[in-house]
Design an enzyme around this catalytic site. Structure first.
Site, short mmCIF file in Angstrom:
data_model
loop_
_atom_site.label_atom_id
_atom_site.label_comp_id
_atom_site.label_asym_id
_atom_site.label_seq_id
_atom_site.Cartn_x
_atom_site.Cartn_y
_atom_site.Cartn_z
N GLU A 68 0.84 -1.21 0.00
CA GLU A 68 0.00 0.00 0.00
C GLU A 68 0.87 1.26 0.00
O GLU A 68 0.66 2.19 -0.78
CB GLU A 68 -0.90 0.04 1.25
CG GLU A 68 -2.00 -1.01 1.29
CD GLU A 68 -1.54 -2.33 1.89
OE1 GLU A 68 -0.31 -2.59 1.95
OE2 GLU A 68 -2.42 -3.12 2.29
N ARG A 75 3.21 -0.81 15.64
CA ARG A 75 2.11 -0.22 16.41
C ARG A 75 2.59 0.49 17.67
O ARG A 75 1.79 0.99 18.44
CB ARG A 75 1.07 -1.29 16.71
CG ARG A 75 1.61 -2.55 17.37
CD ARG A 75 0.60 -3.69 17.31
NE ARG A 75 1.11 -4.95 17.84
CZ ARG A 75 1.74 -5.87 17.13
NH1 ARG A 75 1.97 -5.66 15.84
NH2 ARG A 75 2.14 -7.00 17.69
N HIS A 80 -25.74 9.19 20.82
CA HIS A 80 -26.89 9.26 19.91
C HIS A 80 -26.83 8.15 18.88
O HIS A 80 -27.50 8.23 17.84
CB HIS A 80 -26.93 10.64 19.25
CG HIS A 80 -27.18 11.72 20.26
ND1 HIS A 80 -28.45 12.10 20.64
CD2 HIS A 80 -26.33 12.45 21.01
CE1 HIS A 80 -28.36 13.06 21.56
NE2 HIS A 80 -27.08 13.28 21.81
N LYS A 128 -1.78 -11.03 2.69
CA LYS A 128 -0.93 -10.20 1.81
C LYS A 128 -0.40 -11.05 0.65
O LYS A 128 -0.43 -10.62 -0.51
CB LYS A 128 0.29 -9.68 2.59
CG LYS A 128 -0.01 -8.66 3.65
CD LYS A 128 1.33 -8.18 4.25
CE LYS A 128 1.12 -7.42 5.54
NZ LYS A 128 2.36 -7.10 6.24
O1 LIG Z 1 5.60 0.08 8.57
P1 LIG Z 1 5.37 -1.03 7.60
O2 LIG Z 1 6.54 -1.97 7.52
O3 LIG Z 1 5.00 -0.48 6.25
O4 LIG Z 1 4.16 -1.90 8.13
C1 LIG Z 1 2.89 -1.36 8.26
C2 LIG Z 1 2.01 -2.21 9.11
O5 LIG Z 1 1.85 -3.48 8.53
C3 LIG Z 1 1.80 -4.49 9.55
O6 LIG Z 1 2.99 -5.20 9.47
C4 LIG Z 1 0.64 -5.39 9.39
O7 LIG Z 1 0.49 -5.80 8.09
C5 LIG Z 1 1.72 -3.70 10.84
O8 LIG Z 1 2.17 -4.41 11.91
C6 LIG Z 1 2.50 -2.49 10.51
O9 LIG Z 1 2.26 -1.44 11.41
#
Ligand SMILES: O=P(O)(O)OC[C@H]1O[C@](O)(CO)[C@@H](O)[C@@H]1O
Length: 548
Positions: free
Chosen positions: A212, A268, A384, A509
């Site tokens: 992404e 995270r 609400h 993935k």
């Molecule tokens: O920072 P990256 O390596 O792009 O990963 C993004 C996110 O994808 C994950 O690995 C989960 O797919 C998360 O733990 C992480 O925060």
């Protein structure tokens, strides 16, 4: 490894549950005038009232004993000193080191962690100051006005949540935008609204291999080069945050403009390090450091306070109490602050990616339920919408209410004097109504027709925590986030799981990569993983006008 459910402490709680679960909070309050005075705890600027929980003093004693039986004290020490507690990836877990003060000392696996952390923080600060002062300009010489953070998961939710929480502290005329989804709607919406000459893209990815993020970053790069008509513009408009310098260079970002971190910071748990660069550019290094000091204050509380006075431990064990003994399915987080609108979403990754596991750290299946399901919306919007279920539904939904004594700014000048007090009155009214409800007798006494009385009964006995802080400052935000990090950690220790890996996200993935050609190839392809998916691929291709 002994399963936690096989300990004497677990059995004692199961027995105790049979006694306490039939009691109503009305009774518990009536029989113990000291309850409110006793069932509260302060940690840094946060005050927690947990008296509206379905517990007695004995419950708290038993729950903290369970934490002790799980080896929590030793596990805290193991985490803080850099033992490889992320066993499935053989890694230390040191997000707490991201906020250690400069004069602290921590050497792990031969690395001077504190020195490295502060080196990066100093580089971030120097860079942020250059952007904020206008010394760092875009390719055409104009100052930066928007930073666009491109990242996903921990590389998005943390900075996006914190930006929203602290955006009132923006003092350099710079705003931030966040792009995460591979849905083209996300990046195009942002690109449509920003000025290429005055936009800085921060590509944030721990691995720099996330589909992404890399896809969105490529789109942004092409957009920028087309708009500014020069490949060289990339150097002034793109920086990276990553642990992977090689991939950053491959992408075409100068590693001089890369801010690093380490494999011992989970995604995270990372926005208090380099992943927070977008926030630092907006609010400035000083505010960012105040936030780190808030994190650290909560770390110290967690490390040193006895379990019965330890806010993260108490809240974690209350979560275990409802999840494993009452069978609660979810946990609501209800910030009475519009600025914390993204806090529940942030917590979802923190808690659910960490503790959504069904084997223990030693690979043996767990017996207890693990992984609280967090959800929520800011009050009063939730009132609400879904509070009806909280008050009168058949499910038990423990909830955390988070409020602040002071707003960053009130709306008095706009004629909205007293709005903040109204907000707080709503918070207090909700927790009281949830705890004590309203009986059929009380409702009938108001002259309600008999047939309507059952519909209006408010059963009460619905447990809540109330967290009250003076104001949503950078430090308080740090304290709040660290609080939930340590709640998550404590629960993971009790359940005996590895809270720091996330293997469950990998298969999807890989399969998405395998499926892409089936959707896009000119000719239909075999190889869908199952008949249902094969049929959906055909349907999708047909809808897209492709051969089936
Ligand atoms: O920072 P990256 O390596 O792009 O990963 C993004 C996110 O994808 C994950 O690995 C989960 O797919 C998360 O733990 C992480 O925060």
């Amino acid at each position: 490894m002994t399963d936690i459910t096989e300990t004497a402490e677990w059995s004692a709680l199961a027995e105790h549950h049979a006694e306490v679960s039939v009691r109503h909070l009305r009774e518990l309050f009536a029989e113990d005038p000291e309850r409110v005075g006793r069932m509260n705890v302060t940690a840094a600027d946060l005050y927690l009232d947990y008296s509206k929980h379905r517990v007695t003093a004995e419950t708290v004693r038993l729950l903290t004993a369970l934490a002790g039986a799980a080896g929590l004290r030793e596990r805290i020490e193991a985490m803080l000193t850099g033992e490889h507690i992320n066993v499935s990836e053989d890694r230390a877990v040191l997000h707490t080191a991201l906020r250690l003060p400069r004069d602290a000392r921590l050497v792990v696996d031969g690395q001077d962690v504190v020195r490295d952390v502060h080196e990066v923080l100093d580089r971030m600060a120097a860079f942020s100051d250059r952007v904020r002062s206008g010394e760092w300009t875009g390719h055409t010489g104009k100052p930066i006005r928007t930073v666009v953070n491109i990242g996903i998961g921990g590389s998005d939710l943390g900075p996006a949540m914190a930006y929203e929480a602290l955006r009132d502290y923006a003092d350099a005329g710079i705003t931030a935008r966040f792009v995460s989804n591979i849905d083209p709607a996300d990046i195009t919406r942002v690109l449509d609204e920003v000025d290429p000459e005055q936009t800085l893209f921060i590509v944030a990815s721990k691995t720099f291999g996330t589909l992404e993020t890399l896809t969105n970053a490529k789109v942004a790069r092409q957009w920028l080069v087309e708009r500014l008509g020069d490949d060289k513009a990339v150097a002034r408009h793109f920086v990276a945050v990553s642990t992977n310098a090689e991939r950053v260079a491959e992408f075409g970002i100068d590693t001089d403009n890369m801010f690093g971190f380490w494999d011992w910071v989970g995604g995270r748990y990372s926005f208090d390090g380099a992943i927070g660069l977008s926030l630092m550019v907006v609010v400035g290094p000083e505010r960012f450091r105040e936030m780190l000091a808030g994190f650290h204050a909560m770390d110290e509380h967690f490390r040193t306070a006895p379990f019965e006075e330890n806010m993260p431990v108490l809240m974690a064990m209350l979560g275990v109490w409802y999840t494993d003994f009452f069978g609660a399915q979810t946990h609501a987080v209800l910030p009475y602050s519009q600025r914390l609108a993204r806090f529940p979403a942030y917590l979802q990754q923190l808690t659910m990616e960490s503790n959504g596991k069904s084997v223990r750290a030693d690979g043996v299946p767990v017996i207890a339920q693990t992984g609280e399901i967090f959800w929520g919306e800011p009050g009063t919007n939730g009132q609400h919408a879904f509070y009806q279920l909280l008050h009168q539904g058949t499910r038990l939904v423990p909830a955390d209410f988070i409020g602040f004594a002071e707003p960053f700014r009130d709306a008095a000048a706009e004629g909205g004097e007293g709005m903040h007090d109204l907000l707080t009155a709503n918070l207090l009214a909700q927790t009281s109504a949830l705890a004590f409800g309203k009986t059929a007798d009380e409702i009938a006494a108001e002259g309600t027709p008999a047939a309507v009385v059952p519909h209006k009964v408010m059963p009460g006995n619905r447990p809540t925590s109330t967290i009250l802080a003076p104001k949503l400052t950078p430090s308080v935000l740090g304290q709040l986030v660290a609080l939930y990090e340590h709640i998550t950690f404590t629960q993971g220790v009790v359940w005996g799981i590895d809270s720091f890996d996330q293997w469950g996200v990998e298969l999807g993935k890989v399969m998405a990569n395998q499926l892409t050609p089936a959707l896009t190839a000119q000719e239909p392809q075999d190889g869908a993983p199952d008949p249902s998916t094969a049929a959906l691929v055909r349907r999708y291709r047909a809808l897209r006008g492709r051969r089936v």
